[in-house]
Design a protein around this motif. Structure first.
Motif, PDB file in Angstrom:
ATOM      1  N   VAL A  91      42.958  24.504  37.443  1.00 38.01           N
ATOM      2  CA  VAL A  91      42.542  25.901  37.538  1.00 38.01           C
ATOM      3  C   VAL A  91      42.445  26.301  39.008  1.00 38.01           C
ATOM      4  N   ILE A  92      43.020  27.458  39.332  1.00 39.94           N
ATOM      5  CA  ILE A  92      42.912  28.016  40.680  1.00 39.94           C
ATOM      6  C   ILE A  92      42.090  29.286  40.593  1.00 39.94           C
ATOM      7  N   ARG A  93      41.134  29.437  41.498  1.00 41.31           N
ATOM      8  CA  ARG A  93      40.319  30.652  41.538  1.00 41.31           C
ATOM      9  C   ARG A  93      40.429  31.292  42.912  1.00 41.31           C
ATOM     10  N   VAL A  94      40.766  32.557  42.925  1.00 44.18           N
ATOM     11  CA  VAL A  94      40.817  33.335  44.165  1.00 44.18           C
ATOM     12  C   VAL A  94      40.041  34.623  43.906  1.00 44.18           C
ATOM     13  N   GLY A  95      38.859  34.716  44.478  1.00 48.91           N
ATOM     14  CA  GLY A  95      38.022  35.880  44.213  1.00 48.91           C
ATOM     15  C   GLY A  95      37.720  35.997  42.731  1.00 48.91           C
ATOM     16  N   ASN A  96      38.040  37.155  42.143  1.00 48.20           N
ATOM     17  CA  ASN A  96      37.797  37.355  40.713  1.00 48.20           C
ATOM     18  C   ASN A  96      38.998  36.996  39.848  1.00 48.20           C
ATOM     19  N   LEU A  97      39.975  36.332  40.464  1.00 49.37           N
ATOM     20  CA  LEU A  97      41.185  35.917  39.758  1.00 49.37           C
ATOM     21  C   LEU A  97      41.098  34.447  39.367  1.00 49.37           C
ATOM     22  N   THR A  98      41.379  34.139  38.099  1.00 47.60           N
ATOM     23  CA  THR A  98      41.397  32.764  37.609  1.00 47.60           C
ATOM     24  C   THR A  98      42.764  32.465  37.011  1.00 47.60           C
ATOM     25  N   ILE A  99      43.383  31.349  37.461  1.00 44.60           N
ATOM     26  CA  ILE A  99      44.708  30.951  36.976  1.00 44.60           C
ATOM     27  C   ILE A  99      44.593  29.584  36.322  1.00 44.60           C
ATOM     28  N   ASP A 100      44.872  29.506  35.044  1.00 42.12           N
ATOM     29  CA  ASP A 100      44.861  28.259  34.293  1.00 42.12           C
ATOM     30  C   ASP A 100      46.288  27.708  34.288  1.00 42.12           C
ATOM     31  N   LYS A 109      43.399  35.422  34.264  1.00 42.53           N
ATOM     32  CA  LYS A 109      42.313  36.330  33.891  1.00 42.53           C
ATOM     33  C   LYS A 109      41.695  36.949  35.140  1.00 42.53           C
ATOM     34  N   ILE A 110      41.241  38.179  34.987  1.00 40.88           N
ATOM     35  CA  ILE A 110      40.480  38.872  36.020  1.00 40.88           C
ATOM     36  C   ILE A 110      39.039  38.970  35.543  1.00 40.88           C
ATOM     37  N   GLU A 111      38.114  38.452  36.335  1.00 35.77           N
ATOM     38  CA  GLU A 111      36.704  38.498  35.967  1.00 35.77           C
ATOM     39  C   GLU A 111      36.132  39.876  36.293  1.00 35.77           C
ATOM     40  N   LYS A 112      35.527  40.523  35.270  1.00 35.48           N
ATOM     41  CA  LYS A 112      34.905  41.828  35.452  1.00 35.48           C
ATOM     42  C   LYS A 112      33.490  41.782  34.882  1.00 35.48           C
ATOM     43  N   GLU A 113      32.712  42.823  35.148  1.00 39.66           N
ATOM     44  CA  GLU A 113      31.324  42.843  34.691  1.00 39.66           C
ATOM     45  C   GLU A 113      31.221  42.709  33.175  1.00 39.66           C
ATOM     46  N   GLY A 114      32.123  43.330  32.466  1.00 41.05           N
ATOM     47  CA  GLY A 114      32.083  43.265  31.016  1.00 41.05           C
ATOM     48  C   GLY A 114      32.704  42.007  30.430  1.00 41.05           C
ATOM     49  N   GLY A 115      33.213  41.102  31.293  1.00 41.08           N
ATOM     50  CA  GLY A 115      33.844  39.875  30.824  1.00 41.08           C
ATOM     51  C   GLY A 115      35.257  39.756  31.351  1.00 41.08           C
ATOM     52  N   LYS A 140      50.527  44.769  36.821  1.00 41.76           N
ATOM     53  CA  LYS A 140      49.767  44.117  35.753  1.00 41.76           C
ATOM     54  C   LYS A 140      48.376  43.710  36.235  1.00 41.76           C
ATOM     55  N   LEU A 141      48.294  43.203  37.464  1.00 46.40           N
ATOM     56  CA  LEU A 141      46.998  42.818  38.014  1.00 46.40           C
ATOM     57  C   LEU A 141      46.087  44.035  38.159  1.00 46.40           C
ATOM     58  N   GLU A 142      46.641  45.132  38.646  1.00 50.70           N
ATOM     59  CA  GLU A 142      45.842  46.343  38.834  1.00 50.70           C
ATOM     60  C   GLU A 142      45.381  46.917  37.499  1.00 50.70           C
ATOM     61  N   GLN A 143      46.241  46.860  36.493  1.00 48.31           N
ATOM     62  CA  GLN A 143      45.864  47.367  35.174  1.00 48.31           C
ATOM     63  C   GLN A 143      44.709  46.563  34.570  1.00 48.31           C
ATOM     64  N   ALA A 144      44.608  45.278  34.965  1.00 47.09           N
ATOM     65  CA  ALA A 144      43.536  44.421  34.451  1.00 47.09           C
ATOM     66  C   ALA A 144      42.278  44.483  35.321  1.00 47.09           C
ATOM     67  N   GLY A 145      42.331  45.257  36.406  1.00 49.23           N
ATOM     68  CA  GLY A 145      41.158  45.376  37.263  1.00 49.23           C
ATOM     69  C   GLY A 145      41.263  44.599  38.559  1.00 49.23           C
ATOM     70  N   GLY A 146      42.438  44.091  38.870  1.00 52.16           N
ATOM     71  CA  GLY A 146      42.617  43.320  40.099  1.00 52.16           C
ATOM     72  C   GLY A 146      43.279  44.141  41.188  1.00 52.16           C
ATOM     73  N   GLU A 147      42.637  45.260  41.538  1.00 47.36           N
ATOM     74  CA  GLU A 147      43.191  46.127  42.573  1.00 47.36           C
ATOM     75  C   GLU A 147      43.266  45.387  43.915  1.00 47.36           C
ATOM     76  N   SER A 148      44.360  45.616  44.620  1.00 47.48           N
ATOM     77  CA  SER A 148      44.564  45.081  45.977  1.00 47.48           C
ATOM     78  C   SER A 148      44.547  43.554  46.032  1.00 47.48           C
ATOM     79  N   LEU A 149      44.805  42.891  44.909  1.00 46.07           N
ATOM     80  CA  LEU A 149      44.898  41.427  44.938  1.00 46.07           C
ATOM     81  C   LEU A 149      46.198  40.974  45.597  1.00 46.07           C
ATOM     82  N   LEU A 150      47.286  41.671  45.278  1.00 45.18           N
ATOM     83  CA  LEU A 150      48.588  41.314  45.840  1.00 45.18           C
ATOM     84  C   LEU A 150      48.883  42.235  47.023  1.00 45.18           C
TER      85      LEU A 150
END
Length: 229
Positions: A128-137, A144-150, A205-215
């Motif tokens: 598993v790689i984690r970068v900020g709120n991003l988790t890669i299995d 997955k993008i970690e958000k307040e609601g899950g 796709k990342l932005e749609q899931a809540g991962g703005e400005s990740l890439l």
């Protein structure tokens, strides 16, 4: 113990040449004359990498690749002599780690296998790689993008997943397009605009899931990931 190479090739002469070159480089080898035997050997011996000829009896290379992928994450290099297969293999969208066209230089085959094994070793070093709120299995091919609601799942193509995982391993590094092609689309003739297209879709796709400005793109240089809490 030396790494084990499973050579699935119905041409005994070609298989013998490959075995000789891999053995000379310190590898262990095992040869399967058809796809079904290769599948049985994969189950019993758990090789570190598989070289699979596409045109084999009983099970062809495509069927062998699909079954190996279903079982786990053993790297597979496809070998083909058919021009029509090259188009299908371009971009490795079918999930192979690399492909080689006959006739080939066995020295190059060994070098390509070593490169694939290096990449596989990096992938397996951390599941598993984690970068900020991003988790890669890496084992489950899930993002997955970690958000307040899950957590929110991000559905990606195989190429998008490989690009994201490669960027995430060194999130502060800016990767050039050429580096991304070599690492994620080895052996392909992908152009800069092809990489840009994959990454554009990935960013959306990342932005749609809540991962703005990740890439993040760096003009004239390449791409990197930005870590956000």
């Amino acid at each position: 113990m030396a790494e084990l190479v499973l050579i699935a090739e119905d041409d005994a002469e070609i298989a013998g040449i490959l075995e000789a070159y891999f053995t000379r480089e310190g590898f262990r080898t095992v040869h399967a004359r058809d796809g079904q035997v290769a599948l049985d050997l994969h189950r019993s011996l758990k090789p570190d990498i598989v070289l699979a000829d596409i045109t084999m009896p009983r099970l062809d290379g495509w069927e062998l690749l699909a079954e190996i992928q279903r079982r786990g994450r053993t790297p597979v290099i496809m070998i083909t002599a058919l021009d029509e297969d090259v188009d299908r293999l371009q971009g490795l969208r079918i999930g192979a780690d690399d492909y080689i066209v006959k006739p080939f230089n066995p020295i190059e085959v060994v070098a390509r296998a070593k490169a694939v094994l290096r990449r596989a070793g990096l992938s397996q070093a951390g599941a598993v790689i984690r970068v900020g709120n991003l988790t890669i299995d890496l084992d489950g091919y899930q993002v997955k993008i970690e958000k307040e609601g899950g957590p929110v799942a991000v559905p990606l193509t195989l190429t998008e997943f490989r690009l994201l995982a490669h960027l995430a391993r060194t999130p502060t590094k800016v990767f050039s397009r050429a580096e991304l092609v070599d690492a994620c689309l080895p052996g392909s003739d992908a152009l800069d605009r092809t990489i840009d297209s994959h990454l554009s879709k990935l960013r959306k796709k990342l932005e749609q899931a809540g991962g703005e400005s990740l890439l993040i793109s760096t003009r004239g240089v390449g791409y990197r990931l930005g870590a956000h809490p």
